[in-house]
Structures are given as C-alpha cells and as structure tokens.
Design an enzyme around this catalytic site. Structure first.
Site, mmCIF file in Angstrom:
data_model
loop_
_atom_site.group_PDB
_atom_site.id
_atom_site.type_symbol
_atom_site.label_atom_id
_atom_site.label_comp_id
_atom_site.label_asym_id
_atom_site.label_seq_id
_atom_site.Cartn_x
_atom_site.Cartn_y
_atom_site.Cartn_z
ATOM 1 N N TYR A 25 0.849 -1.192 0.000
ATOM 2 C CA TYR A 25 0.000 0.000 0.000
ATOM 3 C C TYR A 25 0.889 1.249 0.000
ATOM 4 C CZ TYR A 25 -4.423 2.468 0.927
ATOM 5 O OH TYR A 25 -5.545 3.263 0.829
ATOM 6 N N GLY A 26 1.714 1.364 -1.051
ATOM 7 C CA GLY A 26 2.592 2.542 -1.183
ATOM 8 C C GLY A 26 2.006 3.531 -2.167
ATOM 9 N N SER A 58 2.439 2.150 6.041
ATOM 10 C CA SER A 58 1.512 1.779 4.974
ATOM 11 C C SER A 58 0.382 0.886 5.502
ATOM 12 C CB SER A 58 2.246 1.037 3.852
ATOM 13 O OG SER A 58 3.259 1.844 3.327
ATOM 14 N N HIS A 113 4.421 -3.432 -13.479
ATOM 15 C CA HIS A 113 5.703 -3.311 -14.192
ATOM 16 C C HIS A 113 6.232 -4.726 -14.389
ATOM 17 C CE1 HIS A 113 9.505 -2.004 -15.619
ATOM 18 N NE2 HIS A 113 10.167 -2.054 -14.492
ATOM 19 N N ASP A 196 10.224 0.846 -20.703
ATOM 20 C CA ASP A 196 10.238 1.592 -19.449
ATOM 21 C C ASP A 196 11.677 1.802 -18.967
ATOM 22 O OD1 ASP A 196 8.429 2.631 -17.295
ATOM 23 O OD2 ASP A 196 9.659 1.283 -16.086
ATOM 24 N N GLU A 200 13.654 5.521 -18.858
ATOM 25 C CA GLU A 200 14.164 6.130 -17.620
ATOM 26 C C GLU A 200 15.685 6.219 -17.603
ATOM 27 O OE1 GLU A 200 11.903 3.609 -15.097
ATOM 28 O OE2 GLU A 200 13.474 2.128 -14.779
ATOM 29 N N GLU A 232 18.344 28.856 -15.293
ATOM 30 C CA GLU A 232 18.523 28.610 -16.723
ATOM 31 C C GLU A 232 18.465 27.123 -17.063
ATOM 32 O OE1 GLU A 232 18.109 30.010 -19.901
ATOM 33 O OE2 GLU A 232 18.649 31.573 -18.469
ATOM 34 N N GLU A 236 13.786 26.306 -15.671
ATOM 35 C CA GLU A 236 13.087 26.567 -16.939
ATOM 36 C C GLU A 236 12.808 25.307 -17.749
ATOM 37 O OE1 GLU A 236 14.075 29.781 -19.541
ATOM 38 O OE2 GLU A 236 14.915 30.961 -17.904
HETATM 39 P P1 NAI Z 1 6.451 2.033 -3.053
HETATM 40 O O1 NAI Z 1 7.904 2.351 -2.916
HETATM 41 O O2 NAI Z 1 5.499 3.143 -2.839
HETATM 42 O O3 NAI Z 1 6.225 0.826 -2.028
HETATM 43 C C1 NAI Z 1 5.041 0.077 -1.845
HETATM 44 C C2 NAI Z 1 4.898 -0.524 -0.461
HETATM 45 O O4 NAI Z 1 5.659 -1.718 -0.372
HETATM 46 C C3 NAI Z 1 5.351 0.303 0.728
HETATM 47 O O5 NAI Z 1 4.316 1.137 1.162
HETATM 48 C C4 NAI Z 1 5.698 -0.745 1.786
HETATM 49 O O6 NAI Z 1 4.661 -0.929 2.720
HETATM 50 C C5 NAI Z 1 5.879 -2.007 0.991
HETATM 51 N N1 NAI Z 1 7.256 -2.522 1.131
HETATM 52 C C6 NAI Z 1 8.390 -1.820 1.007
HETATM 53 N N2 NAI Z 1 9.453 -2.630 1.204
HETATM 54 C C7 NAI Z 1 8.961 -3.858 1.460
HETATM 55 C C8 NAI Z 1 9.556 -5.119 1.753
HETATM 56 N N3 NAI Z 1 10.873 -5.256 1.830
HETATM 57 N N4 NAI Z 1 8.748 -6.170 1.955
HETATM 58 C C9 NAI Z 1 7.407 -6.028 1.908
HETATM 59 N N5 NAI Z 1 6.792 -4.853 1.641
HETATM 60 C C10 NAI Z 1 7.566 -3.788 1.414
HETATM 61 O O7 NAI Z 1 6.216 1.368 -4.490
HETATM 62 P P2 NAI Z 1 5.665 2.045 -5.847
HETATM 63 O O8 NAI Z 1 6.554 3.139 -6.313
HETATM 64 O O9 NAI Z 1 4.221 2.315 -5.677
HETATM 65 O O10 NAI Z 1 5.864 0.846 -6.888
HETATM 66 C C11 NAI Z 1 5.029 -0.309 -6.863
HETATM 67 C C12 NAI Z 1 4.978 -0.931 -8.249
HETATM 68 O O11 NAI Z 1 4.343 -0.048 -9.171
HETATM 69 C C13 NAI Z 1 6.340 -1.262 -8.851
HETATM 70 O O12 NAI Z 1 6.215 -2.476 -9.546
HETATM 71 C C14 NAI Z 1 6.580 -0.112 -9.821
HETATM 72 O O13 NAI Z 1 7.438 -0.442 -10.885
HETATM 73 C C15 NAI Z 1 5.160 0.122 -10.313
HETATM 74 N N6 NAI Z 1 4.908 1.453 -10.870
HETATM 75 C C16 NAI Z 1 5.228 2.564 -10.145
HETATM 76 C C17 NAI Z 1 4.965 3.843 -10.632
HETATM 77 C C18 NAI Z 1 5.240 5.061 -9.790
HETATM 78 O O14 NAI Z 1 4.921 6.161 -10.254
HETATM 79 N N7 NAI Z 1 5.808 4.958 -8.588
HETATM 80 C C19 NAI Z 1 4.360 4.026 -11.983
HETATM 81 C C20 NAI Z 1 3.998 2.781 -12.637
HETATM 82 C C21 NAI Z 1 4.295 1.563 -12.088
HETATM 83 MG MG MG Z 2 8.319 4.495 -16.861
#
Ligand code: NAI
Ligand code: MG
Length: 332
Positions: A25-26, A58, A113, A196, A200, A232, A236
């Site tokens: 729930y991130g 979370s 992803h 992707d 990046e 600059e 911008e």
């Molecule tokens: P996040 O960094 O927000 O983390 C999600 C949650 O995972 C955290 O709230 C935490 O409770 C839990 N967590 C962290 N470490 C852990 C561990 N060691 N063991 C168990 N739980 C753990 O993740 P985010 O950025 O939302 O990414 C999630 C997925 O979404 C990835 O697969 C990412 O590639 C994909 N994604 C992310 C985007 C973004 O804008 N951040 C955009 C599109 C896809």
């Molecule tokens: Mg991307």
C-alpha cells in the site's frame, strides 16, 4: 500499430464475484486500491505490519483508508487476483516466501511493471494467469484524474492466459481505474519492461539529469552566478517540457523566440550527436539481453552500495545546494 482500448471495449463484469488483493500500500498500491474500491471492486490489502524492525506506516494508512488489511500470505490465499505493487526489487523474495504457495489454478498474478516476470525473478506455475495493468502516470496524478471523473492512460499485457479470461480481467481492472477513459495500450510484458527501463535510463532520468548538471557546471565554472545557472538549466526545463507535452516540439518552438529556435537547430546536434544515439543502442541491448537486470539485482543483493553512495553525493552537488536555497526563497 499498437491496439488502443477505450471504455466501450472493456467490461468490469470479468471482476464480478472476485477479490483483488493489492500487495503493498505505497504510492501505486494506495492509489490503485482506492480507485478499484471506488468503482465497486472487492479489494483487500496485503501488507507487512513491521518493516525493518518498526511499524509500517503503509499498514496503518490502509486501515485508516477503510480497507481490510492482512499479511501478504493471508491476502494471497484469500484473493482471486493478486496485484503486486511492492517496490520491484522485493517482488522476487516476497513472492517466494509469501505468495507462491497460494498460486493454484484459477488465481491471477498481476503487476504494474513487468521487470520480475521478464527477468524471471518470479516464475508462476503455468495454470495461473499472469497480467499487467499499469498507469502511464505517477500515483498522485492517477488518483486526481480518477476523482475528477476521468483517468490517466494505461497499459495492459497478458503474460499467461491459463483461464482464457486473462485479457478480460486485465481490461476490467483498467476500466475500474478509469484508464480506459483515456485509452489503454495493449502490449507485451517485454515491450513494457524494455521501453520503461530504456526511457528512464536514457531520456527521462539518466540523460536529462546529466544534461542539466553539465549545463549548470559549465556556467558556474565559467564564473556565472549559480542562482542564475539554476534557473537557466533546471527551473526553466519544466516550462519547456510543459509546452512539448501540450502540443509537441513544434508548439514549444512556436512559443520560444526565433533566436532560441535557431539555437536549437544550430547547437543541439553538436551537444547530442550521433554518438549519443549509438550509446542509446548499446543501452537498449544491455536491457534486452538482461545485462542491466543482472547488475541491478547484484546491486540489491549487496545492499545497494552504489545507489546509496550516488544518492548521498548528489545531495552535496552545487545544483542541489543552490536549488534548496532558491526554492525556499520562492516558497510562500
Ligand atoms: P512504493 O515504494 O510506494 O512501495 C510500496 C509498499 O511496499 C510500501 O508502502 C511498503 O509498505 C511495501 N514494502 C516496502 N518494502 C517492502 C519489503 N521489503 N517487503 C514487503 N513490503 C515492502 O512502491 P511504488 O513506487 O508504488 O511501486 C510499486 C509498483 O508499481 C512497482 O512495480 C513499480 O514499478 C510500479 N509502478 C510505479 C509507478 C510510480 O509512479 N511509482 C508508476 C507505474 C508503475
Ligand atoms: Mg516508466
């Protein structure tokens, strides 16, 4: 041409009677869970109560937002669709430890992803559907768009269609999150993952950041004031990118001065020459043949030493130091 799917070609009926477990729930997990729940999907949350020895915020947040929260293993056992939204580097170990034993026929493994499926950090049994449903936007944007009644564009992919319903389920989830209002591109796991990583590393993060830093360094080393160099070369950039986003490169060129446009044609190719394109091709090869993934997985196994060192070094780069000072001055 890639297939683009809209609302009329997607149906949430595929989700009827099914429970979706959002694992993590991130950023993405909280947004996607709220959107699906808002559209009437039965959503539960799989989380870890403690992370690194302290309470996991979370877990608490998911409860406060009104979700049924349980351990990852319990959520994977209970749900039909297991939608993994943990940071990518933890998918492999968490899957092996807490999810794999529940992946029986009829279950759907989903993600936003494709990294871990493509590079085989997760190898689901063949009787399980494997899908991807991903927003093409950061979490804050997608939730804002959803609440305003429309959605951000998205991607769907089917890795394994064991049930014959994998695509319908992926499109149902995309519709629940209103991605089909904007349009959903249908692709493969490989296309999403490779593009992707390429984007990046070469353009969005790697690429842009180095261009900005070099510009700032050249100006300040020549004695120009760092505050002006910051405006600059960094500040911008947003204004220029906003114009390109709105109406393409031609729209941006129509807004900037003729002097700036002439400068673009005159000097741009001298800075980003054909050798950069060749290096990009090498980068794409390293992504496609798994070399990058191997290096990133090794970095994680070693405790991310290079990532942490670079992160710390960047904090003391003059562009970051002066940037913090300037942004503080302009905050109200
Ligand atoms: P996040 O960094 O927000 O983390 C999600 C949650 O995972 C955290 O709230 C935490 O409770 C839990 N967590 C962290 N470490 C852990 C561990 N060691 N063991 C168990 N739980 C753990 O993740 P985010 O950025 O939302 O990414 C999630 C997925 O979404 C990835 O697969 C990412 O590639 C994909 N994604 C992310 C985007 C973004 O804008 N951040 C955009 C599109 C896809
Ligand atoms: Mg991307």
């Amino acid at each position: 041409m890639v297939n683009i799917i809209h609302d009329k070609d997607a149906d949430m009926a595929a989700l009827e009677g099914k429970t979706v477990a959002v694992i993590g729930y991130g950023s993405q997990g909280s947004a996607q869970a709220q959107m699906m729940k808002g559209s009437g999907v039965n959503v539960i949350i799989g989380e870890t109560e403690e992370l690194g020895g302290s309470a996991n915020p979370s877990w608490t947040k998911a409860k406060e937002d009104g979700f049924e929260v349980m351990t990852i293993s319990d959520a994977a056992a209970k749900a039909d669709i297991i939608h993994m939204l943990l940071p990518d580097e933890f998918h492999g170990p968490v899957y092996k430890g807490q999810i794999e034993q529940h992946m029986k026929a009829g279950k759907v493994l989903s993600c936003s992803h494709g990294f871990n499926i493509v590079y085989k950090q997760i190898v689901p049994p063949s009787e399980v559907d494997v899908i991807m449903v991903a927003p093409k936007a950061p979490a804050t944007e997608e939730l804002k768009a959803y609440k305003a009644g429309f959605g951000v564009p998205g991607l769907v992919a089917v890795g394994t269609d064991a049930s014959g319903k994998a695509r319908d389920i992926a499109l149902g989830m995309a519709k629940a999150m209103r991605f089909t209002k904007a349009g959903v591109l249908e692709c493969t796991f490989e296309q999403e993952t490779y593009e992707d990583l390429f984007g990046e590393q070469n353009v969005l993060c790697g690429g842009t950041v180095d261009l900005v830093k070099y510009g700032f360094e050249v100006l300040t080393e020549a004695g120009y004031p760092p505050e002006m160099a910051y405006f600059e070369c960094l500040h911008e950039l947003k204004l220029i990118v906003d114009l390109i986003y709105e109406g393409g490169i031609q729209k941006m060129n129509a807004v900037i001065s003729n002097t700036a446009e002439f400068g673009e044609y005159y000097n741009g190719p001298k800075i980003i020459g054909p050798e950069v394109k060749e290096k990009m091709k090498e980068s794409l090869k390293r992504i496609e043949d798994g070399s990058f993934a191997k290096d990133w997985l090794a970095e994680n196994a070693a405790g991310k030493p290079n990532l942490l060192k670079k992160r710390e070094e960047l904090g003391s780069h003059p562009i970051e130091v002066v940037g913090r000072k300037i942004r503080a001055l302009f905050e109200k």
